[in-house]
Motif scaffolding. Sequence first.
Motif, PDB file in Angstrom:
ATOM      1  N   GLN A  45     -13.178 -19.126  -5.808  1.00 39.55           N
ATOM      2  CA  GLN A  45     -14.600 -19.236  -5.525  1.00 39.55           C
ATOM      3  C   GLN A  45     -15.180 -20.379  -6.349  1.00 39.55           C
ATOM      4  OE1 GLN A  45     -16.271 -15.377  -6.508  1.00 39.55           O
ATOM      5  NE2 GLN A  45     -16.022 -14.630  -4.414  1.00 39.55           N
ATOM      6  N   PHE A  79     -14.981 -18.934   3.310  1.00 35.74           N
ATOM      7  CA  PHE A  79     -16.240 -18.218   3.497  1.00 35.74           C
ATOM      8  C   PHE A  79     -17.351 -18.923   2.714  1.00 35.74           C
ATOM      9  CE2 PHE A  79     -12.782 -15.224   3.902  1.00 35.74           C
ATOM     10  CZ  PHE A  79     -13.115 -14.451   5.005  1.00 35.74           C
ATOM     11  N   SER A  81     -21.573 -18.507   1.431  1.00 40.62           N
ATOM     12  CA  SER A  81     -22.717 -17.614   1.281  1.00 40.62           C
ATOM     13  C   SER A  81     -23.687 -18.199   0.263  1.00 40.62           C
ATOM     14  CB  SER A  81     -22.281 -16.206   0.847  1.00 40.62           C
ATOM     15  OG  SER A  81     -21.673 -16.211  -0.432  1.00 40.62           O
ATOM     16  N   THR A  83     -25.411 -17.406  -2.998  1.00 41.52           N
ATOM     17  CA  THR A  83     -25.140 -16.461  -4.071  1.00 41.52           C
ATOM     18  C   THR A  83     -26.370 -16.179  -4.919  1.00 41.52           C
ATOM     19  OG1 THR A  83     -23.760 -16.043  -6.027  1.00 41.52           O
ATOM     20  CG2 THR A  83     -24.345 -18.347  -5.570  1.00 41.52           C
ATOM     21  N   ARG A  98     -20.530 -13.046  -4.198  1.00 38.72           N
ATOM     22  CA  ARG A  98     -20.801 -13.225  -2.774  1.00 38.72           C
ATOM     23  C   ARG A  98     -22.245 -12.871  -2.430  1.00 38.72           C
ATOM     24  NH1 ARG A  98     -15.751  -9.957  -2.232  1.00 38.72           N
ATOM     25  NH2 ARG A  98     -14.035 -11.494  -2.291  1.00 38.72           N
ATOM     26  N   VAL A 102     -22.744 -13.778   3.650  1.00 37.59           N
ATOM     27  CA  VAL A 102     -21.377 -14.300   3.671  1.00 37.59           C
ATOM     28  C   VAL A 102     -20.891 -14.474   5.103  1.00 37.59           C
ATOM     29  CG1 VAL A 102     -20.385 -11.985   3.391  1.00 37.59           C
ATOM     30  CG2 VAL A 102     -19.039 -13.997   2.776  1.00 37.59           C
ATOM     31  N   GLU A 138     -15.731 -19.821  -0.834  1.00 36.30           N
ATOM     32  CA  GLU A 138     -14.588 -18.990  -1.224  1.00 36.30           C
ATOM     33  C   GLU A 138     -13.402 -19.291  -0.321  1.00 36.30           C
ATOM     34  OE1 GLU A 138     -13.397 -14.263  -1.904  1.00 36.30           O
ATOM     35  OE2 GLU A 138     -15.403 -14.817  -1.225  1.00 36.30           O
TER      36      GLU A 138
END
Length: 217
Positions: A45, A79, A81, A83, A98, A102, A138
Amino acid sequence: MSILKTLSFAAITSIASVFSASAGTVDFGNPSGGDCTYGCVSTLQQIYDADAFGASAVNISSITNFAYGGTYSGSYDVFLSTTNRSVETISRTFADNRGDDVTLFASFTLSGNYARGDLVSFAGSFDYDPTEGDLLVEWVRTSATNRDYFLSNGRVGGSLSRAFSFNEGGSVYTTQDYGLATRFETGEISAVPLPAGFPMLLAGVAGFALIRRRQSA
């Protein structure tokens, strides 16, 4: 203001609000050193500072890393998102980093020889509003057989951090201001399509307004 005018104004305002004028390339890090991230870790990540993306919402359409050289084969899911964590507060618990939005951005496979400086790019779509928080990317390894090196120096000044694990369920490590050099291609956010019944609704309201005018005449 009539019902029809009010509804029309609201519809136009809503449609206009889903566009963003921001577009371009956002770079993190200077490709200058090797790192075995793609070949060594099962999960990586990275948190990227929202300020680098500006103040307007954008669509991220492509992510690029930079090969250091060698032979590699492997597959990953990526992935994205928004955060709630920041670059400085990245957690050793992946789930805590996450965001609620996501999204599977891309699934890709690498195969063959990569020369130093080759671009490793994968396309997808993610609407990102930097005013809502920092960006999390990620990488999750789904299969890998060979190990390769990727350029990885993070930009100084607190714009990048990472958390990673060498094995699924294993210990998680974090580093500040160091990670895969990354390039994001951004563009305008696409318009949200109108619901199928919306034109019929407008027509019905217009007809109702016309009837009311005739009855009042």
